[in-house]
Design an enzyme around this catalytic site. Structure first.
Site, short mmCIF file in Angstrom:
data_model
loop_
_atom_site.label_atom_id
_atom_site.label_comp_id
_atom_site.label_asym_id
_atom_site.label_seq_id
_atom_site.Cartn_x
_atom_site.Cartn_y
_atom_site.Cartn_z
N ASP A 179 -10.97 36.64 15.94
CA ASP A 179 -9.69 36.47 16.64
C ASP A 179 -9.43 35.00 16.92
O ASP A 179 -9.79 34.15 16.11
CB ASP A 179 -9.74 37.30 17.94
CG ASP A 179 -8.39 37.86 18.34
OD1 ASP A 179 -7.52 37.06 18.71
OD2 ASP A 179 -8.22 39.08 18.30
N HIS B 169 -5.15 35.61 23.08
CA HIS B 169 -5.26 36.90 22.40
C HIS B 169 -6.71 37.38 22.31
O HIS B 169 -7.03 38.53 22.63
CB HIS B 169 -4.63 36.78 21.01
CG HIS B 169 -4.51 38.07 20.26
ND1 HIS B 169 -5.51 38.54 19.44
CD2 HIS B 169 -3.50 38.97 20.20
CE1 HIS B 169 -5.12 39.69 18.90
NE2 HIS B 169 -3.91 39.97 19.35
N SER C 183 -3.08 45.39 18.49
CA SER C 183 -4.19 44.52 18.89
C SER C 183 -4.86 45.02 20.17
O SER C 183 -6.05 44.83 20.37
CB SER C 183 -3.70 43.10 19.13
OG SER C 183 -3.56 42.38 17.94
#
EC number: 3.4.21.111
Length: 513
Positions: free
Chosen positions: A166, A197, A349
């Site tokens: 990520d 994120h 996600s």
């Protein structure tokens, strides 16, 4: 002179090979060997996300070792005289490299008999959107609504290693209690998160407040930048690192994706074959997940997103490449701006790390389980028939966390055709279905291959272009099982099953558009 010989030989192949191409004007396909693919295919040249002049070169099994020996520095020294700028070298999940190169060098590699395929490098993005509590954990530990306002768990994932591919992780965040560390940074940084994120995803997997598996070991594998974007070659570098360096039991989370990439798909497949369970996001385009990578990898757990009312989230991708759904709307978790920061996000996600967390729970209690066994346990244990608006071809499965300790098996597909065959040894091959080609309308072709234990059988999909066969897809992992998904135009198609090593009967399942 020695360092330039290899690519010079490739150019010699290009010059000589140009005189040997068979020609045929009849649009009806033929299986004559003269019309089989002669050069390595180049995938993704027309993709709008393709990065100009950047390519991923993947070697055939057993090839390319001499070029890759010594790593990226040696490789760059050998190819620099031809104007090739190497950006990544792969020796774990793939045998190959990524580079910037001119069209002449690209064509030379395409003509090399050692090259399996070449792919245009592309932009890859995190699958999340920001949005202004915590209901996701509450939902996965119960079969039905309404929510009970509690999360019950019988395991914590202790001893399991989860690799978050990520934007990095803020490893000092209080949610992680010292269990988060940096594994690898494909961008040359320190693995810390400058986007948020990756920290959010890691918090859902293993945060003490927001996490499914509250005692896992978390590893940052940074492949996306501060804007949440990166390249296919960089993502493959992360998968390659995980493949070579993981400690079992191991889970990888990929809450990212982009357009179709055979190189990325094969890297993930090979990493799974090496013993790593993969949870991957279906994507946020309200479209068929079979048109995205790594979402279309059958061996991975591909995850769509749901809302708190048990409906498919409006943004979530769908279709037969989705394995199950998990909470993915208004999910709170850790954030990167401080050691106590939180944020609420939407996306597949956010759904995917719920599944990665449940995989870690299962592996704590079944540490020797294979990725296939973990996937079977999660899919067999999922809550069924509760979701609405799931989209055409999607399974009505919702993640459930309180799994039994046993494992099961699932068929690779439903409503598909089944075939068998036999390969006598290395180099032998069959064509399927039943030794011939078929005509298909536009759509997605999916196939699964199972050979005897200890064999290495490979799977190729060819498409007739009116004068010869072209390779449009391949699955060439190191084990006896392969799978492939390809979305294509109307035309004639043919599956080739090839024995790289071993012999015996195989099973083949085909799902046509």
């Amino acid at each position: 002179m020695r360092k330039t010989y290899w690519l010079m030989a490739l150019f010699a192949v290009l010059v000589l090979g140009g005189c040997q191409m068979a020609s045929r004007s009849d649009p009806t396909p033929t299986l004559a060997e003269a019309f089989w693919p002669k050069e390595a295919p180049v995938y993704g040249l027309d993709d709008p996300e393709a990065i100009p002049g950047r390519y991923i070169v993947v070697f055939k099994k057993g090839k390319g070792q001499s070029l890759l020996q010594g790593g990226i520095t040696t490789l760059q020294a050998r190819l620099a005289p031809q104007g090739v700028v190497v950006t990544q070298a792969y020796t774990g999940a793939l045998q190959g490299f990524a580079a910037e190169m001119a069209p002449q060098a690209l064509e030379a590699f395409r003509q090399s008999p050692d090259v399996e395929f070449i792919e245009a490098d592309k932009v890859v993005r995190a699958w999340a959107t920001q949005s202004p509590a915590p209901w996701g954990l509450d939902r996965i530990d119960q079969r039905d609504l309404p929510l009970s306002n509690s999360y019950t768990y019988t395991a914590t994932g202790r001893g399991v290693n989860v690799y978050v591919i990520d934007t990095g992780i803020r490893t000092t965040h209080r949610e992680f209690g010292g269990r988060a560390r940096v594994g690898y940074d494909a961008l040359g940084g320190n693995g810390q998160d400058c986007n948020g994120h990756g920290t959010h995803v890691a918090g859902t997997i293993g945060g003490v407040t927001y996490g499914v598996a509250k005692a896992v070991n978390l590893y940052a594998v940074r492949v996306l930048d501060c804007n949440g974007s990166g390249s296919t070659s960089g993502v493959i570098a992360g998968v390659d690192w995980v493949t070579r360096n993981h400690r079992r039991p191991a889970v990888a989370n990929m809450s990212l994706g982009g357009g179709v990439s055979t190189a990325l798909d094969n890297a993930v497949k090979n990493s799974i074959a090496a013993g790593v369970v993969y949870a991957v996001a279906a994507g946020n385009d309200n479209a068929n997940a079979c048109n995205y990578s790594p979402a279309r990898v059958a061996e991975a757990l591909t995850v769509g997103a749901t809302t708190s009312s048990d409906a498919r989230a409006s943004f979530s991708n769908y279709g037969s490449c989705v394995d199950l759904f998990a909470p993915g709307a208004s999910i709170p978790s850790a954030w990167y701006t401080s050691d106590t920061a939180t944020q609420t996000l939407n996306g597949t996600s956010m759904a995917t790390p719920h599944v990665a967390g449940v995989a870690a729970l299962y592996l704590e209690q079944n540490p020797s389980a294979t990725p296939a066994s973990v996937a079977s346990a999660i899919l067999n244990g999922a809550t069924t028939g509760r979701l609405s608006g799931i989209g055409s071809g999607s399974p009505n499965r919702l993640l459930y966390s309180l799994l039994s300790s046993g494992s099961g098996s699932t068929a690779p597909c439903t409503s598909c055709s089944y075939y068998t065959g036999s390969l006598s040894g290395p180099g032998d091959y069959n064509f399927q279905p039943n030794g011939t080609y078929y005509y298909s309308p536009a759509g997605t072709h999916r196939a699964w291959l199972r050979g005897p234990a200890g064999t290495d059988f490979d799977l190729y999909l060819w498409r007739w272009d009116g004068s010869r066969w072209l390779t449009v897809g391949s699955s060439t992992g190191p084990t006896s099982e392969e799978s492939l998904s390809y979305s294509g135009t109307a035309g004639y198609y043919l599956w080739r099953i090839y024995a790289y090593s071993g012999s015996g009967m195989y099973e083949f399942w085909l799902q046509r558009p």
